[in-house]
Design a protein around this motif. Sequence first.
Motif, PDB file in Angstrom:
ATOM      1  N   PHE A 128      20.222  12.119  38.160  1.00  0.00           N
ATOM      2  CA  PHE A 128      21.676  12.191  38.320  1.00  0.00           C
ATOM      3  C   PHE A 128      22.194  13.588  37.982  1.00  0.00           C
ATOM      4  CE2 PHE A 128      22.213   7.385  37.594  1.00  0.00           C
ATOM      5  CZ  PHE A 128      22.229   7.155  38.959  1.00  0.00           C
ATOM      6  N   ASN A 129      21.654  14.150  36.922  1.00  0.00           N
ATOM      7  CA  ASN A 129      22.067  15.485  36.508  1.00  0.00           C
ATOM      8  C   ASN A 129      21.741  16.516  37.584  1.00  0.00           C
ATOM      9  OD1 ASN A 129      23.422  16.881  34.586  1.00  0.00           O
ATOM     10  ND2 ASN A 129      21.668  17.236  33.267  1.00  0.00           N
ATOM     11  N   GLU A 130      20.554  16.429  38.164  1.00  0.00           N
ATOM     12  CA  GLU A 130      20.177  17.354  39.240  1.00  0.00           C
ATOM     13  C   GLU A 130      21.080  17.171  40.459  1.00  0.00           C
ATOM     14  OE1 GLU A 130      16.062  16.551  39.900  1.00  0.00           O
ATOM     15  OE2 GLU A 130      15.461  17.461  37.993  1.00  0.00           O
ATOM     16  N   ASP A 131      21.440  15.925  40.770  1.00  0.00           N
ATOM     17  CA  ASP A 131      22.351  15.669  41.892  1.00  0.00           C
ATOM     18  C   ASP A 131      23.716  16.295  41.644  1.00  0.00           C
ATOM     19  OD1 ASP A 131      20.395  14.264  43.214  1.00  0.00           O
ATOM     20  OD2 ASP A 131      21.164  12.281  42.627  1.00  0.00           O
ATOM     21  N   ILE A 132      24.207  16.203  40.426  1.00  0.00           N
ATOM     22  CA  ILE A 132      25.508  16.783  40.079  1.00  0.00           C
ATOM     23  C   ILE A 132      25.459  18.302  40.224  1.00  0.00           C
ATOM     24  CG2 ILE A 132      27.085  17.209  38.142  1.00  0.00           C
ATOM     25  CD1 ILE A 132      26.500  14.313  37.236  1.00  0.00           C
ATOM     26  N   VAL A 133      24.398  18.912  39.740  1.00  0.00           N
ATOM     27  CA  VAL A 133      24.260  20.374  39.829  1.00  0.00           C
ATOM     28  C   VAL A 133      24.218  20.808  41.292  1.00  0.00           C
ATOM     29  CG1 VAL A 133      22.686  22.303  39.379  1.00  0.00           C
ATOM     30  CG2 VAL A 133      23.198  20.675  37.571  1.00  0.00           C
ATOM     31  N   ARG A 134      23.458  20.070  42.117  1.00  0.00           N
ATOM     32  CA  ARG A 134      23.396  20.403  43.548  1.00  0.00           C
ATOM     33  C   ARG A 134      24.762  20.281  44.203  1.00  0.00           C
ATOM     34  NH1 ARG A 134      19.544  16.635  44.386  1.00  0.00           N
ATOM     35  NH2 ARG A 134      17.725  17.364  43.331  1.00  0.00           N
ATOM     36  N   ALA A 135      25.499  19.229  43.876  1.00  0.00           N
ATOM     37  CA  ALA A 135      26.826  19.029  44.456  1.00  0.00           C
ATOM     38  C   ALA A 135      27.782  20.140  44.025  1.00  0.00           C
ATOM     39  CB  ALA A 135      27.386  17.661  44.051  1.00  0.00           C
ATOM     40  N   LYS A 136      27.720  20.536  42.762  1.00  0.00           N
ATOM     41  CA  LYS A 136      28.583  21.631  42.291  1.00  0.00           C
ATOM     42  C   LYS A 136      28.240  22.942  42.983  1.00  0.00           C
ATOM     43  CE  LYS A 136      29.731  19.994  37.649  1.00  0.00           C
ATOM     44  NZ  LYS A 136      29.586  20.269  36.211  1.00  0.00           N
ATOM     45  N   ASN A 137      26.958  23.198  43.184  1.00  0.00           N
ATOM     46  CA  ASN A 137      26.546  24.422  43.875  1.00  0.00           C
ATOM     47  C   ASN A 137      27.028  24.432  45.319  1.00  0.00           C
ATOM     48  OD1 ASN A 137      25.300  25.511  41.639  1.00  0.00           O
ATOM     49  ND2 ASN A 137      23.280  24.755  42.188  1.00  0.00           N
ATOM     50  N   ARG A 138      26.924  23.275  45.997  1.00  0.00           N
ATOM     51  CA  ARG A 138      27.419  23.198  47.382  1.00  0.00           C
ATOM     52  C   ARG A 138      28.922  23.412  47.431  1.00  0.00           C
ATOM     53  NH1 ARG A 138      23.593  18.827  48.130  1.00  0.00           N
ATOM     54  NH2 ARG A 138      25.229  17.407  47.507  1.00  0.00           N
ATOM     55  N   LEU A 139      29.640  22.801  46.482  1.00  0.00           N
ATOM     56  CA  LEU A 139      31.086  22.959  46.429  1.00  0.00           C
ATOM     57  C   LEU A 139      31.466  24.415  46.202  1.00  0.00           C
ATOM     58  CD1 LEU A 139      33.866  21.576  46.378  1.00  0.00           C
ATOM     59  CD2 LEU A 139      33.564  21.318  43.909  1.00  0.00           C
ATOM     60  N   HIS A 140      30.789  25.084  45.303  1.00  0.00           N
ATOM     61  CA  HIS A 140      31.071  26.486  45.032  1.00  0.00           C
ATOM     62  C   HIS A 140      30.802  27.339  46.270  1.00  0.00           C
ATOM     63  CE1 HIS A 140      31.435  30.237  42.866  1.00  0.00           C
ATOM     64  NE2 HIS A 140      30.240  30.591  43.302  1.00  0.00           N
ATOM     65  N   GLN A 141      29.708  27.056  46.971  1.00  0.00           N
ATOM     66  CA  GLN A 141      29.376  27.807  48.177  1.00  0.00           C
ATOM     67  C   GLN A 141      30.450  27.600  49.246  1.00  0.00           C
ATOM     68  OE1 GLN A 141      25.815  26.478  50.137  1.00  0.00           O
ATOM     69  NE2 GLN A 141      25.421  28.487  51.026  1.00  0.00           N
ATOM     70  N   LYS A 142      30.896  26.370  49.434  1.00  0.00           N
ATOM     71  CA  LYS A 142      31.940  26.089  50.428  1.00  0.00           C
ATOM     72  C   LYS A 142      33.251  26.771  50.040  1.00  0.00           C
ATOM     73  CE  LYS A 142      29.655  22.750  52.703  1.00  0.00           C
ATOM     74  NZ  LYS A 142      28.596  23.227  53.496  1.00  0.00           N
ATOM     75  N   ARG A 143      33.558  26.751  48.737  1.00  0.00           N
ATOM     76  CA  ARG A 143      34.791  27.376  48.269  1.00  0.00           C
ATOM     77  C   ARG A 143      34.759  28.880  48.535  1.00  0.00           C
ATOM     78  NH1 ARG A 143      36.083  26.147  42.307  1.00  0.00           N
ATOM     79  NH2 ARG A 143      36.297  24.069  43.165  1.00  0.00           N
ATOM     80  N   CYS A 144      33.591  29.508  48.339  1.00  0.00           N
ATOM     81  CA  CYS A 144      33.459  30.943  48.606  1.00  0.00           C
ATOM     82  C   CYS A 144      33.665  31.230  50.089  1.00  0.00           C
ATOM     83  CB  CYS A 144      32.089  31.456  48.166  1.00  0.00           C
ATOM     84  SG  CYS A 144      31.890  31.534  46.391  1.00  0.00           S
ATOM     85  N   TYR A 145      33.083  30.403  50.959  1.00  0.00           N
ATOM     86  CA  TYR A 145      33.275  30.588  52.397  1.00  0.00           C
ATOM     87  C   TYR A 145      34.741  30.430  52.777  1.00  0.00           C
ATOM     88  CZ  TYR A 145      28.213  30.269  53.158  1.00  0.00           C
ATOM     89  OH  TYR A 145      26.860  30.479  53.153  1.00  0.00           O
ATOM     90  N   LEU A 146      35.384  29.394  52.218  1.00  0.00           N
ATOM     91  CA  LEU A 146      36.787  29.149  52.553  1.00  0.00           C
ATOM     92  C   LEU A 146      37.685  30.286  52.078  1.00  0.00           C
ATOM     93  CD1 LEU A 146      37.187  25.326  51.901  1.00  0.00           C
ATOM     94  CD2 LEU A 146      37.215  26.519  54.089  1.00  0.00           C
ATOM     95  N   SER A 147      37.430  30.817  50.894  1.00  0.00           N
ATOM     96  CA  SER A 147      38.276  31.904  50.406  1.00  0.00           C
ATOM     97  C   SER A 147      38.063  33.161  51.252  1.00  0.00           C
ATOM     98  CB  SER A 147      38.024  32.183  48.931  1.00  0.00           C
ATOM     99  OG  SER A 147      36.959  33.048  48.739  1.00  0.00           O
TER     100      SER A 147
END
Length: 83
Positions: free
Chosen positions: A49-68
């Motif tokens: 579960f912890n690894e899944d959360i970290v992966r999801a946060k990393n994807r979110l950060h990457q998408k946020r960088c693209y959007l900005s």
Amino acid sequence: MDGFRYDKNDRLDAVSLAMAMSQHHYQSAFKEKAVYGELHDLERTYQEFNEDIVRAKNRLHQKRCYLSYIYSIIQSIKHGKKP
């Protein structure tokens, strides 16, 4: 006396132990309590579960960088500046 000795190595030891276990039905020397197995399973689930959360946060950060980045390009085009 020399006839009883043989060259020992890990493979021969494993074979002789397996044969002894199958012929004499020895029980294992160490038996872990069931609660420890359950704790081990829970720990593994927690780690997954912890690894899944970290992966999801990393994807979110990457998408946020693209959007900005895209948003800054749109804003510069909107105001007539070169990106």
